[in-house]
Write a protein that holds these residues in place. Structure first.
Motif, PDB file in Angstrom:
ATOM      1  N   TYR A  98      68.134 -24.362 -50.004  1.00  0.00           N
ATOM      2  CA  TYR A  98      68.037 -25.803 -50.270  1.00  0.00           C
ATOM      3  C   TYR A  98      67.181 -26.054 -51.503  1.00  0.00           C
ATOM      4  O   TYR A  98      66.125 -25.459 -51.681  1.00  0.00           O
ATOM      5  CB  TYR A  98      67.411 -26.518 -49.066  1.00  0.00           C
ATOM      6  CG  TYR A  98      67.019 -27.948 -49.348  1.00  0.00           C
ATOM      7  CD1 TYR A  98      67.983 -28.932 -49.521  1.00  0.00           C
ATOM      8  CD2 TYR A  98      65.675 -28.311 -49.463  1.00  0.00           C
ATOM      9  CE1 TYR A  98      67.629 -30.246 -49.782  1.00  0.00           C
ATOM     10  CE2 TYR A  98      65.311 -29.621 -49.722  1.00  0.00           C
ATOM     11  CZ  TYR A  98      66.296 -30.585 -49.881  1.00  0.00           C
ATOM     12  OH  TYR A  98      65.932 -31.884 -50.138  1.00  0.00           O
ATOM     13  N   LYS A  99      67.654 -26.925 -52.386  1.00  0.00           N
ATOM     14  CA  LYS A  99      66.904 -27.322 -53.571  1.00  0.00           C
ATOM     15  C   LYS A  99      66.640 -28.822 -53.503  1.00  0.00           C
ATOM     16  O   LYS A  99      67.585 -29.626 -53.489  1.00  0.00           O
ATOM     17  CB  LYS A  99      67.687 -27.003 -54.846  1.00  0.00           C
ATOM     18  CG  LYS A  99      67.899 -25.516 -55.105  1.00  0.00           C
ATOM     19  CD  LYS A  99      68.686 -25.313 -56.400  1.00  0.00           C
ATOM     20  CE  LYS A  99      68.908 -23.836 -56.690  1.00  0.00           C
ATOM     21  NZ  LYS A  99      69.683 -23.646 -57.953  1.00  0.00           N
ATOM     22  N   SER A 100      65.379 -29.186 -53.447  1.00  0.00           N
ATOM     23  CA  SER A 100      65.046 -30.605 -53.341  1.00  0.00           C
ATOM     24  C   SER A 100      65.488 -31.389 -54.568  1.00  0.00           C
ATOM     25  O   SER A 100      65.772 -32.585 -54.496  1.00  0.00           O
ATOM     26  CB  SER A 100      63.534 -30.785 -53.131  1.00  0.00           C
ATOM     27  OG  SER A 100      62.815 -30.191 -54.203  1.00  0.00           O
ATOM     28  N   ASP A 101      65.573 -30.697 -55.706  1.00  0.00           N
ATOM     29  CA  ASP A 101      66.007 -31.369 -56.939  1.00  0.00           C
ATOM     30  C   ASP A 101      67.440 -30.992 -57.308  1.00  0.00           C
ATOM     31  O   ASP A 101      67.898 -31.239 -58.419  1.00  0.00           O
ATOM     32  CB  ASP A 101      65.074 -31.010 -58.099  1.00  0.00           C
ATOM     33  CG  ASP A 101      64.996 -29.502 -58.344  1.00  0.00           C
ATOM     34  OD1 ASP A 101      65.454 -28.742 -57.471  1.00  0.00           O
ATOM     35  OD2 ASP A 101      64.469 -29.099 -59.392  1.00  0.00           O
ATOM     36  N   GLY A 102      68.138 -30.363 -56.367  1.00  0.00           N
ATOM     37  CA  GLY A 102      69.505 -29.926 -56.643  1.00  0.00           C
ATOM     38  C   GLY A 102      70.508 -31.051 -56.461  1.00  0.00           C
ATOM     39  O   GLY A 102      70.218 -32.102 -55.883  1.00  0.00           O
ATOM     40  N   ARG A 103      71.735 -30.806 -56.946  1.00  0.00           N
ATOM     41  CA  ARG A 103      72.794 -31.807 -56.846  1.00  0.00           C
ATOM     42  C   ARG A 103      73.331 -31.865 -55.432  1.00  0.00           C
ATOM     43  O   ARG A 103      73.541 -30.838 -54.782  1.00  0.00           O
ATOM     44  CB  ARG A 103      73.934 -31.454 -57.807  1.00  0.00           C
ATOM     45  CG  ARG A 103      75.075 -32.465 -57.810  1.00  0.00           C
ATOM     46  CD  ARG A 103      76.096 -32.119 -58.888  1.00  0.00           C
ATOM     47  NE  ARG A 103      76.919 -30.984 -58.510  1.00  0.00           N
ATOM     48  CZ  ARG A 103      78.067 -31.083 -57.836  1.00  0.00           C
ATOM     49  NH1 ARG A 103      78.495 -32.262 -57.431  1.00  0.00           N
ATOM     50  NH2 ARG A 103      78.768 -30.002 -57.562  1.00  0.00           N
ATOM     51  N   SER A 104      73.541 -33.066 -54.918  1.00  0.00           N
ATOM     52  CA  SER A 104      74.153 -33.260 -53.613  1.00  0.00           C
ATOM     53  C   SER A 104      75.596 -33.671 -53.798  1.00  0.00           C
ATOM     54  O   SER A 104      75.988 -34.191 -54.845  1.00  0.00           O
ATOM     55  CB  SER A 104      73.395 -34.330 -52.811  1.00  0.00           C
ATOM     56  OG  SER A 104      72.068 -33.911 -52.553  1.00  0.00           O
ATOM     57  N   ASN A 233      73.048 -28.731 -50.033  1.00  0.00           N
ATOM     58  CA  ASN A 233      71.916 -29.625 -50.284  1.00  0.00           C
ATOM     59  C   ASN A 233      72.028 -30.919 -49.482  1.00  0.00           C
ATOM     60  O   ASN A 233      71.046 -31.436 -48.971  1.00  0.00           O
ATOM     61  CB  ASN A 233      71.814 -29.953 -51.777  1.00  0.00           C
ATOM     62  CG  ASN A 233      71.073 -28.893 -52.550  1.00  0.00           C
ATOM     63  OD1 ASN A 233      70.277 -28.152 -51.992  1.00  0.00           O
ATOM     64  ND2 ASN A 233      71.346 -28.786 -53.833  1.00  0.00           N
ATOM     65  N   ALA A 237      69.262 -31.699 -46.688  1.00  0.00           N
ATOM     66  CA  ALA A 237      68.375 -32.824 -47.027  1.00  0.00           C
ATOM     67  C   ALA A 237      68.031 -33.658 -45.804  1.00  0.00           C
ATOM     68  O   ALA A 237      66.942 -34.244 -45.726  1.00  0.00           O
ATOM     69  CB  ALA A 237      69.035 -33.696 -48.091  1.00  0.00           C
TER      70      ALA A 237
END
Length: 350
Positions: A98-104, A233, A237
């Protein structure tokens, strides 16, 4: 009060005689083990609640179980070290990648899909067994993959039973995707995503070649690391949303239930290609076949292969198995010889 969770148990699992229909509920109360091993004659059943593991995790467990059993029953000297350390097998892949700043993924409004009729009865199981090479040959004649070919066959079979007035709704297949193929992981826990392929019979020709083309386009568009990462993501999230975490379960549960019902409206059926079962060479002669089945409220096809055979495992609550019959008829038309089995019987001509 706030979320469901799993915890370790010291209770010893027991092997029991087969006593329930396929894919029966496993959850009874908070002390349920959520899996069961049973047998009937020379058949081993491993039933597992989807919360515990996905298809890849369940396959790993069943292969290990069968290998251990055969080695004990036939006094084989086998050393089967686990393919990964315990912490790797227990990791949460969704949290890891998971990337908090990644594209959803974009929340697109899904149209209402065509819904199969006469659902809601008892779960029925139909299994087709054939030579995997024959199916691959059929797929290659259409210059496509086995999964795309089977998806197109399902589209055509579903269309065969649609009323003209229903063709304004697209037929939508959901296809589970093993994320381990895109993100390095040895987890035995759930680590999969879903892609959707659809075909609008009121907008297109309905010819098999066109169904194949549109299905291949959908798979190519959806099956990219970027799109799957965006989907990952989006799902992960929700766990990181601190506004949702403290909401009590008695509020969350009906919302989740409603969300599931809304999601079901956008789906017609499901197709899952589990892949190939593999056993040590010394064990393989003692094992004839594997089959995979998933509990469903509609129609699902799970495919798996072993020792040159492809098993097509249909589960459905539909009273009329005509869609499945049309799938088998199309495969036969394309040169595939089938042996068909079922846990139920219908009158002549059904």
């Amino acid at each position: 009060m706030f979320w469901y969770y799993l915890e370790q148990t010291e209770r010893r699992a027991r092997v029991v005689p087969e006593h329930a229909p396929p894919c029966s509920p496993l959850y009874e109360d908070s002390r349920s083990s959520l899996f069961e091993v049973s047998y009937w004659k020379n058949k081993i059943n491993f039933d597992v609640f989807h919360v515990v593991a996905d298809g890849a995790g369940a396959i790993e467990m069943l292969q290990t179980l069968v290998t251990e059993y055969v080695s004990l029953a036939h006094d084989l000297d086998l050393c089967q070290p686990p393919r990964a350390a315990m912490d790797e097998r227990m990791e949460d892949g969704f949290q890891k990648y998971y990337k908090s700043d990644g594209r959803s993924s974009k929340r697109e409004r899904k149209p209402r899909a065509y819904r199969l009729p006469h659902r809601g009865g008892d779960l029925k199981v139909y299994e087709g067994v054939c030579d995997v090479k024959q199916v691959l040959d059929a797929a290659h004649r259409y210059n496509t993959t086995l999964t795309v070919y089977l998806a197109a066959v399902m589209f055509q079979a579903i269309h065969g039973g649609m009323y003209v007035r229903d063709r304004k709704k697209p037929v939508v297949l959901t296809v589970p995707v093993d994320l381990r193929s895109y993100f390095p992981s040895h987890t035995a826990r759930n680590f999969f995503s879903i892609i959707r392929a659809s075909y609008a019979f009121n907008e297109r020709s309905g010819e098999f070649s066109d169904i194949l083309e549109q299905t291949a386009v959908a798979f190519k568009r959806e099956l990219t690391a970027e799109n799957l990462a965006a989907r990952l993501n989006t799902l992960a999230a929700l766990e990181h949303n601190f506004l949702l975490r403290p909401i009590p379960l008695f509020i969350k549960y009906p919302v989740l239930l409603l969300s599931g019902l809304i999601s079901d409206v956008g789906e017609t059926a499901a197709l899952s290609n589990i892949g190939k079962f593999q056993l040590p060479d010394a064990v393989a002669p003692y094992v004839k076949a594997f089959g995979v089945f998933v509990g469903t409220d509609a129609l699902q096809l799970c495919t798996c292969s072993y020792n040159g055979q492809l098993h097509l495992g249909f589960t459905t609550t539909m009273r009329d198995p005509s869609v499945i019959r049309r799938v088998f008829a199309r495969l036969t038309q394309d040169g595939v010889s089938l042996e068909v089995r079922s846990n139920t019987m219908y009158g002549e001509g059904s």
